[in-house]
Scaffold this motif. Structure first.
Motif, PDB file in Angstrom:
ATOM      1  N   ARG A   4      12.748   8.482   8.959  1.00 12.90           N
ATOM      2  CA  ARG A   4      12.770   9.806   8.329  1.00 12.90           C
ATOM      3  C   ARG A   4      11.970   9.804   7.027  1.00 12.90           C
ATOM      4  O   ARG A   4      11.373  10.821   6.670  1.00 12.90           O
ATOM      5  N   LEU A   5      11.956   8.676   6.319  1.00 16.25           N
ATOM      6  CA  LEU A   5      11.218   8.636   5.053  1.00 16.25           C
ATOM      7  C   LEU A   5       9.721   8.852   5.282  1.00 16.25           C
ATOM      8  O   LEU A   5       9.042   9.474   4.466  1.00 16.25           O
ATOM      9  N   ALA A   6       9.223   8.346   6.413  1.00 16.68           N
ATOM     10  CA  ALA A   6       7.806   8.571   6.718  1.00 16.68           C
ATOM     11  C   ALA A   6       7.530  10.051   6.966  1.00 16.68           C
ATOM     12  O   ALA A   6       6.385  10.488   6.903  1.00 16.68           O
ATOM     13  N   GLY A   7       8.584  10.818   7.225  1.00 16.49           N
ATOM     14  CA  GLY A   7       8.411  12.246   7.448  1.00 16.49           C
ATOM     15  C   GLY A   7       8.341  13.066   6.175  1.00 16.49           C
ATOM     16  O   GLY A   7       7.950  14.232   6.201  1.00 16.49           O
ATOM     17  N   ILE A   8       8.722  12.467   5.040  1.00 14.85           N
ATOM     18  CA  ILE A   8       8.729  13.255   3.798  1.00 14.85           C
ATOM     19  C   ILE A   8       7.765  12.711   2.748  1.00 14.85           C
ATOM     20  O   ILE A   8       7.735  13.217   1.626  1.00 14.85           O
ATOM     21  N   ALA A   9       6.993  11.688   3.086  1.00  9.98           N
ATOM     22  CA  ALA A   9       6.156  11.070   2.046  1.00  9.98           C
ATOM     23  C   ALA A   9       4.854  10.548   2.632  1.00  9.98           C
ATOM     24  O   ALA A   9       4.740  10.304   3.834  1.00  9.98           O
ATOM     25  N   GLY A  10       3.884  10.347   1.758  1.00 13.77           N
ATOM     26  CA  GLY A  10       2.623   9.748   2.169  1.00 13.77           C
ATOM     27  C   GLY A  10       2.675   8.233   2.161  1.00 13.77           C
ATOM     28  O   GLY A  10       1.861   7.570   2.794  1.00 13.77           O
ATOM     29  N   VAL A  30       5.599   4.896   2.176  1.00 19.47           N
ATOM     30  CA  VAL A  30       6.980   4.422   2.242  1.00 19.47           C
ATOM     31  C   VAL A  30       6.986   2.977   1.754  1.00 19.47           C
ATOM     32  O   VAL A  30       6.202   2.145   2.226  1.00 19.47           O
ATOM     33  N   ILE A  31       7.879   2.707   0.809  1.00 20.68           N
ATOM     34  CA  ILE A  31       7.835   1.440   0.078  1.00 20.68           C
ATOM     35  C   ILE A  31       9.121   0.663   0.324  1.00 20.68           C
ATOM     36  O   ILE A  31      10.208   1.234   0.276  1.00 20.68           O
ATOM     37  N   PHE A  32       8.978  -0.624   0.569  1.00 24.52           N
ATOM     38  CA  PHE A  32      10.137  -1.457   0.869  1.00 24.52           C
ATOM     39  C   PHE A  32      10.344  -2.490  -0.229  1.00 24.52           C
ATOM     40  O   PHE A  32       9.411  -3.205  -0.607  1.00 24.52           O
ATOM     41  N   ASN A  33      11.586  -2.514  -0.737  1.00 30.10           N
ATOM     42  CA  ASN A  33      11.957  -3.476  -1.782  1.00 30.10           C
ATOM     43  C   ASN A  33      10.972  -3.498  -2.935  1.00 30.10           C
ATOM     44  O   ASN A  33      10.583  -4.570  -3.420  1.00 30.10           O
ATOM     45  N   GLY A  34      10.589  -2.314  -3.355  1.00 34.04           N
ATOM     46  CA  GLY A  34       9.688  -2.217  -4.490  1.00 34.04           C
ATOM     47  C   GLY A  34       9.757  -0.821  -5.075  1.00 34.04           C
ATOM     48  O   GLY A  34      10.355   0.080  -4.485  1.00 34.04           O
ATOM     49  N   VAL A  35       9.154  -0.665  -6.235  1.00 31.88           N
ATOM     50  CA  VAL A  35       9.166   0.635  -6.910  1.00 31.88           C
ATOM     51  C   VAL A  35       7.859   1.372  -6.610  1.00 31.88           C
ATOM     52  O   VAL A  35       6.856   0.750  -6.276  1.00 31.88           O
ATOM     53  N   PRO A  36       7.899   2.702  -6.728  1.00 37.81           N
ATOM     54  CA  PRO A  36       6.713   3.478  -6.327  1.00 37.81           C
ATOM     55  C   PRO A  36       5.554   3.416  -7.320  1.00 37.81           C
ATOM     56  O   PRO A  36       4.409   3.655  -6.931  1.00 37.81           O
TER      57      PRO A  36
END
Lengths: 505, 505
Positions: free
Chosen positions: A417-423, A425-431
């Motif tokens: 679902r996160l891929a549906g709201i963002a350009g 998607v980040i795992f175990n890290g900050v944006p």
């Protein structure tokens, strides 16, 4: 109203328009060399640029140094891209040997990307005076496509902009190219909208790059659409960059994640489009290891000067709205309050799931060093759906997790679902912290940007300023070199559906 | 007002939304198989479809047969594209061995295209009931991207549409997929705008494909922009497709070119977006060999029924405007006038350069079997510039020339300028007849379309319904298969900037 500022737009655009026709600019090899020269010239003047930018923005040299490197190296990346040449997406479909195999008439078709027009207008950002400033990613990618650029300077750092303009124009002149490949206009409090309108509605401008607030971005888009010939606006606008943290991750390394988030929120004092403003820890675990670090980190932060009075006011307003009008909200931590009129405290609010669902403005961007934390039940059948529907779309969405989470169906569902709201998607890290590379996407669905199909960072950013043209049965001599028989530019092309090796003639 | 038509939109969209989540639809291999099944099913019913379409549109079976082939084969083309897989533009940038070599933090980044959303709305065209109808290029490309589609039928040929819907839904069911992957709604005179608004403003619709008039296209775009979350509209609108003919070409083969133009204008009785409506012969040569053939060809054409009363009225209105209000215009030839209320005569007007420059509406689309001919001086320093500035942008621009013209600087300049006003530049041929292939561009700058970066024909059409997403440091198991280590889908990807061979694990 400062009429001179408005009147300056037309001649600047016309000069850029003429400059873009220079034969050495239209030649990819010499255009690439020019981009490289601009990059080198800016690098050479690093120290002066950093000093000036730091004075004007309140950002530290340490904060600006990686940004300068990004500006310098992105220009080189685009120089390399132009030299390599495959970015034009050249494709050739010769007539089929069996004409019946063609869908439609059996023509020779050759396609490549060409610039949308000759002049791109770029609105410099307040928060990244270098990477999204005069010679930032929008300018570099538009140059790479073969356009000239007219930059509308952000009023927050005119001296930094002027310095960069001088350096870049000097580099163009050294390369034997017109200095007007970089046009430069300004506004002030009185003339802002009018300068914007003069640039966006100018008949010779073919596209606009914008980084800034949603209000300004949409206003510019409206002007662009009301033209006789509408032009595209690529606006990167607002994003709150939600961060989800599983209970496993909190148990395993809550304090570490807390410190990472604090550090991300406080970097550049929160004035980043990728600043994580919404934190969702999973319920069912002690949050204190996470929240304790956030509390300590925010409370220990002295007040800092923000980019401008307007930025500080916007931040204070959203913070006060959240603090005053959300039913179940608690001020978890506040940093030093400072004294100067441009200073503001770092803030962390704690609230709950119901508030996030019911108070729409909670997820609006709080541009500055502030965050809202709301524990939610990741396993609840509708909790994630509700939250995602409420918070809308963003540049990024992040998930902190542990190995065991990968077996939990609802965590896997959340990732999807996160891929549906963002350009991104980040795992175990900050944006915060954008790596400029081929696979980067710095963009996202509305309102993060108005053009979710585009990216503002990385080589694909060049495609914003292009459109494809097809030549049908064209004599070889009239074709652009990229499409001629024998592949004289030696670029990678798709020939009858199969990728051709580079090298050519 | 027919409220039932409006109320039918919401449930149709919701069913399509649910259908798009079917696991076999999300799997590229079985989605490709389904597209192929739809293609085969339509091919099997060719005869019934051609009969029905011919009855409803007045187009002949001969005219519709290549269109049916195009619909059937475009579906197969997209099936092949989905199977092959490289259309997702997968790119992987692993962490650099030397972290200092990364621009920014040294993350693992993996990017691919994903569908913009689950449901695309498609407005069927009046003039191509098959290739731009229920299962036309917009639908096929949106399906290929992984979306479900809700088609708004064009009221000019509802029985053809219903027949195609029945066949396509049957094919989906045979493939074990939900029939609601194809939604279908209608309007009528009273409900037209409201049905359009219900579809375009529906919160579950993510994008719109449209082929039709400029007025309708812009109205739909306005609705799409006024949504809480605006969505893209890809509108192919109006084009007059200028044709330039050098004096050398007129001397060498004037009659042949005249016949080609007549044949192109009369094909499907001029009701094509690529119909050549503006003919510019170069001065300085006897035009009679060219004009004589045009005169004879048009005069010999019996009146034909047009697609609809509305189309006939629009054609008659533009023709009468040109005939009555252009100062220097002459009716070169007129075909049979016919009797039926839907019939209209073919027309050729002759005028001059000054009229083209001074009468803006001369270059507006005359949708039907009509053309305006205006000899101009190709060598005059500003004639070409003036004409191009007046006639604006188009889907196509054509040049008839001879070998010797390639040495004339102004002819070379003209060719280059034509690429600036059109999506496709055609040499020694007419614009009608679109070959569907990788290198095709069926699009162009405004007002030909509102999205010059896109094409409505060929494999790149799929990109209209997509956006890129980047996964940063994502565990392999959470990645889409296209981006996993070992390349389990075996698609062509770009790995650290270098193209990876297909094949994979």
């Amino acid at each position: 109203m400062n009429a001179a500022l408005i009147e300056a737009v037309d001649p600047e655009v016309r000069r850029a328009w003429a400059a873009a026709e220079h034969p050495r600019w239209r030649d990819p090899a010499s255009r690439a060399d020019a981009l490289e020269r601009v990059s080198l010239a800016l690098k050479k003047e690093s120290s002066a640029i950093l000093d000036q930018a730091s004075r004007e923005t309140g950002l530290t040299r340490d904060e600006l140094t990686p940004e300068l490197a990004r500006m310098v190296r992105a220009l080189r990346l685009f120089a390399d891209l132009v030299r390599e040449g495959s970015w034009v997406r050249a494709a050739i479909d010769g007539p089929c040997k069996d004409p019946a195999a063609a869908i439609g008439p059996n023509h020779d078709l050759r396609r490549m990307l060409v610039p949308l027009g000759r002049v791109v207008g770029v609105f410099g950002a307040s928060n990244f005076p270098l990477a999204y400033g005069v010679c930032g990613g929008d300018t570099a990618s538009a140059w790479a496509a073969g356009c000239a650029v007219v930059v509308k300077e952000h009023p927050a750092h005119p001296k930094t902009g002027s310095l960069i303009v001088t350096i870049a124009r000097g580099a163009f002149e050294e390369a034997g190219l017109p200095r007007d490949l970089l046009g430069y206009v300004r506004d002030d409090e009185t003339a802002g909208f009018h300068v914007a309108r003069a640039l966006v509605s100018h008949e010779l401008v073919c596209a606009i790059g914008f980084t800034g607030s949603r209000g300004s971005g949409l206003a510019i888009e409206t002007i662009a659409r009301e033209r006789d010939v509408p032009i595209p606006v690529f606006a990167e606008m607002s994003s709150t960059n939600p961060v989800f943290i599983t209970r496993g991750a909190i148990e395993a390394r809550g304090p570490e994640i807390g410190r990472m988030i604090v550090s991300s929120v406080l970097a550049r004092y929160g004035q980043q489009c990728t600043c994580p403003g919404l934190i969702f820890p999973e319920i069912g675990v002690d949050h204190e290891p996470l929240l304790g670090e956030i509390r300590r980190g925010i409370a220990a932060q002295p007040a800092r000067r923000m980019l401008s009075t307007r930025v500080r006011e916007g931040y204070a307003k959203q913070a006060s709205t959240v603090g005053s009008f959300v039913p179940e909200v608690e001020l978890l931590a506040m940093g030093g309050e400072g004294a100067g009129s441009d200073e503001a405290p770092a803030l962390a609010y704690l609230t709950d799931w119901d508030s996030v669902r019911s108070v729409k403005f909670l997820s609006d961007e709080m541009f500055g060093p502030g965050m809202v934390i709301a524990p939610i039940d990741f396993a609840h059948p509708s909790a994630i759906e509700d939250v995602l529907a409420t918070i809308g779309n963003h540049l990024t969405a992040s998930l902190f997790h542990v190995e065991q989470d990968l077996d939990r169906a609802h965590i896997r569902g959340l990732c999807e679902r996160l891929a549906g709201i963002a350009g991104r998607v980040i795992f175990n890290g900050v944006p915060t912290g954008v790596r400029v590379a081929g696979a980067m996407v710095h963009g996202g669905p509305f309102p993060a940007t108005n053009r979710p199909e585009s990216t503002a960072a990385g080589p694909l950013a060049i495609e914003r300023w292009c459109r494809p043209v097809c030549w049908q049965n064209c004599p070889d001599v009239l074709l652009p070199p990229e499409l001629r028989d024998g592949n004289p530019r030696g670029i990678v092309r798709v020939l009858n559906g199969v990728r051709e090796a580079a090298g050519g003639a």
